[in-house]
Write a protein that holds these residues in place. Structure first.
Motif, mmCIF file in Angstrom:
data_model
loop_
_atom_site.group_PDB
_atom_site.id
_atom_site.type_symbol
_atom_site.label_atom_id
_atom_site.label_comp_id
_atom_site.label_asym_id
_atom_site.label_seq_id
_atom_site.Cartn_x
_atom_site.Cartn_y
_atom_site.Cartn_z
ATOM 1 N N GLU A 45 0.821 -1.214 0.000
ATOM 2 C CA GLU A 45 0.000 0.000 0.000
ATOM 3 C C GLU A 45 0.856 1.266 0.000
ATOM 4 O O GLU A 45 0.457 2.280 -0.569
ATOM 5 N N LYS A 50 -3.378 2.948 -0.993
ATOM 6 C CA LYS A 50 -4.237 2.146 -0.118
ATOM 7 C C LYS A 50 -5.242 1.346 -0.942
ATOM 8 O O LYS A 50 -5.814 1.845 -1.904
ATOM 9 N N THR A 52 -8.706 0.085 -1.368
ATOM 10 C CA THR A 52 -9.966 0.616 -0.848
ATOM 11 C C THR A 52 -10.994 -0.487 -0.621
ATOM 12 O O THR A 52 -10.887 -1.584 -1.188
ATOM 13 N N THR A 53 -11.999 -0.163 0.181
ATOM 14 C CA THR A 53 -13.118 -1.074 0.398
ATOM 15 C C THR A 53 -13.810 -1.376 -0.922
ATOM 16 O O THR A 53 -14.216 -2.511 -1.176
ATOM 17 N N GLU A 54 -13.906 -0.365 -1.780
ATOM 18 C CA GLU A 54 -14.531 -0.556 -3.094
ATOM 19 C C GLU A 54 -13.765 -1.600 -3.915
ATOM 20 O O GLU A 54 -14.370 -2.468 -4.547
ATOM 21 N N GLN A 55 -12.440 -1.536 -3.914
ATOM 22 C CA GLN A 55 -11.636 -2.509 -4.646
ATOM 23 C C GLN A 55 -11.850 -3.921 -4.093
ATOM 24 O O GLN A 55 -11.936 -4.883 -4.852
#
Length: 67
Positions: A45, A50, A52-55
């Motif tokens: 990261e 970072k 992400t939660t979306e990824q």
């Protein structure tokens, strides 16, 4: 935080070397593996940004759809 079990298959020599490193560091092999993996994620990261939660959600969706 929920901890997920994660198994790794290693040849005998690599496993024994890893056990040795864990012992020298005062950790059980599972604790050493967790430490190493978390450090690897942190380094990744730092280099790539970072995750992400979306990824993570997109990856889960791809896995669930067989892709």
């Amino acid at each position: 935080m929920t901890l997920k079990p994660f198994g790794v298959r290693l040849d005998k020599v690599s496993y024994l070397k890893f056990r040795y490193i864990a012992y020298i560091n005062g950790r059980l092999t599972a604790q050493e593996a967790r430490h190493v993996l978390l450090r690897y994620i942190m380094q990744y990261e730092q280099r790539h940004g970072k995750i992400t939660t979306e990824q993570l959600e997109q990856l889960e969706e791809r896995i669930m759809n067989g892709g």
